[in-house]
Motif scaffolding. Sequence first.
Motif, PDB file in Angstrom:
ATOM      1  N   GLY B  59       4.722 -15.546  -8.527  1.00  0.00           N
ATOM      2  CA  GLY B  59       5.693 -14.671  -9.170  1.00  0.00           C
ATOM      3  C   GLY B  59       5.537 -13.195  -8.856  1.00  0.00           C
ATOM      4  O   GLY B  59       5.836 -12.325  -9.675  1.00  0.00           O
ATOM      5  N   LEU B  60       5.031 -12.875  -7.650  1.00  0.00           N
ATOM      6  CA  LEU B  60       4.910 -11.461  -7.271  1.00  0.00           C
ATOM      7  C   LEU B  60       6.297 -10.820  -7.189  1.00  0.00           C
ATOM      8  O   LEU B  60       7.289 -11.471  -6.832  1.00  0.00           O
ATOM      9  CB  LEU B  60       4.216 -11.346  -5.907  1.00  0.00           C
ATOM     10  N   LYS B  61       6.345  -9.515  -7.503  1.00  0.00           N
ATOM     11  CA  LYS B  61       7.603  -8.775  -7.431  1.00  0.00           C
ATOM     12  C   LYS B  61       8.144  -8.783  -6.011  1.00  0.00           C
ATOM     13  O   LYS B  61       7.390  -8.808  -5.036  1.00  0.00           O
ATOM     14  CB  LYS B  61       7.365  -7.308  -7.832  1.00  0.00           C
ATOM     15  N   GLN B  62       9.479  -8.692  -5.904  1.00  0.00           N
ATOM     16  CA  GLN B  62      10.102  -8.744  -4.585  1.00  0.00           C
ATOM     17  C   GLN B  62       9.582  -7.624  -3.674  1.00  0.00           C
ATOM     18  O   GLN B  62       9.328  -7.839  -2.481  1.00  0.00           O
ATOM     19  CB  GLN B  62      11.636  -8.658  -4.732  1.00  0.00           C
ATOM     20  N   ALA B  63       9.378  -6.424  -4.241  1.00  0.00           N
ATOM     21  CA  ALA B  63       8.894  -5.302  -3.435  1.00  0.00           C
ATOM     22  C   ALA B  63       7.544  -5.634  -2.817  1.00  0.00           C
ATOM     23  O   ALA B  63       7.260  -5.291  -1.666  1.00  0.00           O
ATOM     24  CB  ALA B  63       8.784  -4.050  -4.301  1.00  0.00           C
ATOM     25  N   MET B  64       6.707  -6.319  -3.597  1.00  0.00           N
ATOM     26  CA  MET B  64       5.380  -6.698  -3.124  1.00  0.00           C
ATOM     27  C   MET B  64       5.483  -7.750  -2.032  1.00  0.00           C
ATOM     28  O   MET B  64       4.784  -7.684  -1.017  1.00  0.00           O
ATOM     29  CB  MET B  64       4.598  -7.258  -4.323  1.00  0.00           C
ATOM     30  N   VAL B  65       6.378  -8.721  -2.256  1.00  0.00           N
ATOM     31  CA  VAL B  65       6.586  -9.766  -1.243  1.00  0.00           C
ATOM     32  C   VAL B  65       7.083  -9.128   0.061  1.00  0.00           C
ATOM     33  O   VAL B  65       6.645  -9.492   1.157  1.00  0.00           O
ATOM     34  CB  VAL B  65       7.578 -10.840  -1.759  1.00  0.00           C
ATOM     35  N   ASP B  66       7.974  -8.125  -0.062  1.00  0.00           N
ATOM     36  CA  ASP B  66       8.465  -7.429   1.129  1.00  0.00           C
ATOM     37  C   ASP B  66       7.328  -6.777   1.900  1.00  0.00           C
ATOM     38  O   ASP B  66       7.324  -6.762   3.128  1.00  0.00           O
ATOM     39  CB  ASP B  66       9.481  -6.344   0.727  1.00  0.00           C
ATOM     40  N   ARG B  67       6.382  -6.207   1.176  1.00  0.00           N
ATOM     41  CA  ARG B  67       5.275  -5.543   1.853  1.00  0.00           C
ATOM     42  C   ARG B  67       4.409  -6.529   2.629  1.00  0.00           C
ATOM     43  O   ARG B  67       3.846  -6.214   3.657  1.00  0.00           O
ATOM     44  CB  ARG B  67       4.382  -4.848   0.825  1.00  0.00           C
TER      45      ARG B  67
END
Lengths: 415, 415
Positions: B59-67
Motif C-alpha cells: 500500500g505504498l503511496k503512488q508518489a513512492m511507487v513512481d520513485r
Amino acid sequence: MTNLEEMGQNAQNAAFELGQLGTQQKNAALLNMANSLVSNTEKILTANKEDIETAKKNGLKQAMVDRLLLTPDRINDMSNGLRQVMDLPDPIGKIDRGWTTETGLDITQERVPLGVIGMIYEARPNVTVDAAGLCFKAGNAVILRGGKEAINSNIVLSEILRTALKNVDINPNAVQLIDDISHETAQKMMELSDYIDVLIPRGSGKFIKMVVDKAKVPIIETGAGNCHIYVDKDADLDKALKIIINAKVQRPSVCNAAEKIVIHKDVANEFLPKIYAALRANNVEVRGDTLSKAICPDIIPATEEDWGTEYDDYIIAIKIVDSIDEAIKHVNKYNTKHSESIITENYSSSRQFMKQIDAAVVYTNASTRFTDGQQFGFGAEIGISTQKLHARGPMGANELTTTKYLVQGDGQIRK
Amino acid sequence: MTNLEEMGQNAQNAAFELGQLGTQQKNAALLNMANSLVSNTEKILTANKEDIETAKKNGLKQAMVDRLLLTPDRINDMSNGLRQVMDLPDPIGKIDRGWTTETGLDITQERVPLGVIGMIYEARPNVTVDAAGLCFKAGNAVILRGGKEAINSNIVLSEILRTALKNVDINPNAVQLIDDISHETAQKMMELSDYIDVLIPRGSGKFIKMVVDKAKVPIIETGAGNCHIYVDKDADLDKALKIIINAKVQRPSVCNAAEKIVIHKDVANEFLPKIYAALRANNVEVRGDTLSKAICPDIIPATEEDWGTEYDDYIIAIKIVDSIDEAIKHVNKYNTKHSESIITENYSSSRQFMKQIDAAVVYTNASTRFTDGQQFGFGAEIGISTQKLHARGPMGANELTTTKYLVQGDGQIRK
C-alpha cells in the motif's frame, strides 16, 4: 550551571559581526590582545600561581606542573604568537574559483569563516591564547573549555583578551571561556550543535577519543601519531640514522615523533646494530620483531599491540621486512594516518611510497617532526588533523574557514 | 547477518587499488558499467517489477511507487549518467598548492581519494548507480545501503556494476551493496568508523536527521532546504514574480525549492496581490504574517513554526519586513544554510545580502533552483551539503576527495 545556550547565541552574534570585519580591524585587535597580555603579566602570574599551588597540592606529576606553569618569558611567547597570527595573510574573502554557467549565472566560490568554533582541551593555558588568536584571524567566534588544572590562568587570560577586543570596539563575545569545569557542562558543550559549527579537541589521545565518542557537534580529530620511518634497501644509512634519532629523540612526547622503524632486510645487518647503539645512547628503549632480535639480541620482543601503539616516550619498535611492498602494507595497516617517511636514494621507491602510503603527510628523506604549522610555514596551527574530512595535516587559519557560493544573475529561472 | 567488518576490509583493499588507477582505466570501467546497464535492461526490469509489486501490496503511496519504478528510459538515463561521470575531469592527482620551506623541504598538497565512502539512502534505485559512478571516478570504494523498498532492484544493479568492473580487471569490491535490510545492520554500518571514512545519507529530512543522530562515522549532511527569496524595495517586480513562481512551483518537492518569501514593506502593497494571485493560480497555499494578511485578507495566518519549516509541497509563507537588515536577520535565523536569493536592482543591497547571508549558495536575481551539481556544471552530484565542514553546496567528484602533503627532503632534521 553555565548557560551554554546564551553563550552560543552570544557567539553567533559575535561571529556575524566578525564576518563583516576587514583585515586591518582584525589585525589591530590582535595587536591590542598581544600588548595586553604583556602589560598584564603580573595579573596572569598571580592567577597562574594559584593553579600551580593547587596542582602541587593535588600531587600532579612534575611534567604536568611544568605544562601549567607560566613565566614572563612564556607570556611573551604567547604575545608574540598573536603578533605572528596578525602577520599571516587573511584567509577570508579569497576566491577559490569562479566561472559562468551556460545560463549566464556568474558563480564565485569564496572563503568565509566557519562561524563558531568550540575548543576543548587539557592543561596548557597557552592553548587559550593560541586558539583565540587563530580563530579570530579567520573571522570565527570561539568558545573555549580548558582543563580544570588551568582554570584560574584561563579565566584571567580570556578576560584580558575580551577587554582588549572591547577596547577596539569589537564584540568581546568573539572569545568566551566556559568557566564551569564540571563534566556535565563539557558534555553539554559537545552537544551544542545548534550553536557550535565545529568542535576541535586538543590533548592526549585518550582525551580526544573521549570527545569523539561523546560529541554530537561535528569534530576535527587531531593528534594521534603512530609515525613510521622506513629504511629502504637503497637508503643512505647516515641520513637514516640522523633522521631516526631526530624523529624519536628531539621531542618524544609529541604526535609527530617517530614510534616505529621499518627496515628492509637487505640493509638490516648493517644498519640495525648502528641504529640500536645510537638509540640506546639516547636512552631509548628498543623493541623489535624476531628478525631484528636475531641481529641485536638485546632488543626487547615486540608484541602485536606494539605495532599500533603511540608511545609518546623514549620507546621505539623495529620491524624487518622483505620488500617495500611489505613495508607499505605494514605502515598502512598500523599507522594513524599522521606522518610517515621513507629513507631512500631510489627514485622509484620514493615515488611508490609517496603514492601508496595513506597519511596526512608522507616524506622522503626527512624527519616526521616537520609535520607542524610553523614548520610548514602556516605561522601557527590549531592542531594537526588526522581525519580525511575538511582538513588533513597541520591546520592554520586557512583550515578554519569554509566557502560560500555567490551567484549573480539577471532574472534566470530553471527550465 | 551481513559481515560488515569483512565488507569494510574488502572495501579498504579495493580502495587501495583504486587509488593507484589512472584516469583511462577508470573511464574504461565507467563505460563498461554504462553499457552493461543497458544490455541488462530486461534483468533490471524483472527485479524492479518484484519491488513494484511488493510496494503496491504494502500500500505504498503512488508518489513512492513512481520513485521506485524503472523503465527502459530510466535505465538509459542511469547509463548516460555514468557516461557523463566518465567525461568529467579526474579530480585525483591535482596539486592544490606547493612551496619550498625555509629548510629546503619541497611540499606539495595533492588531491587523493577519501578512501571508503558509505552511502545510506531511501527509495530511489538510481542512487545506487549515481553514487557508485561518482565515488568510483574519485577513486573511492563505496558501500551502499539502499531502502528496503528497492532491494531487488539494488541487488541486480550492484551485481551488474560489479561484473562490469571484474570484466575490466578491476576489484569488484569497489562497489558493494549491503543486501541485509535490517535496522541492526544499518545501525552497525553507521558505526563502522574503522572502515568507512565518510558516510553520506540521502533521503528525506527526517531520514537524514536520524542518520546524523545515530552515526559514529563522520557524516556529510545533505539536503535540508528552507530557502528564502527576499524581494527588496528596489526589486524588479516582474523578475521577482517569475523567479518566485519558478523557485516554488517548478518542482516543489526538492530541497532547493523556495519555501518563504520576505518582502520589503515599500513594495508589499504593489507586489503582494500580484504574487498572491500567481501563486494561487498555481495551486500554492499561501500563508503569511499579519502585515501580509492585512494586504491580502485570504492569506492563511502563519505560525512561528512555519518560519522554520521546509514544506517540500505546494505551500509558501510570506513575511513583510521594514528593512533589508531585518530581512537578513530573519533569513539567518530560520534558514537551513542551503540557498537564499535577493531580488534587487540596487547594487548596495545585493552586496550586503550576498555578504551577510550565511548559506551554501547566495543569489542575486536568480531562482534558488539552480543549486544543483548539473546546473553548476559539475556534471553530477552526490548531494548538496548543508554543513560547513569539508564541502558546502553541490558536491561533485571533487568533493569526494581529500588531500595529502608530499614532502621531499634530502636529510632534513628538525632543530
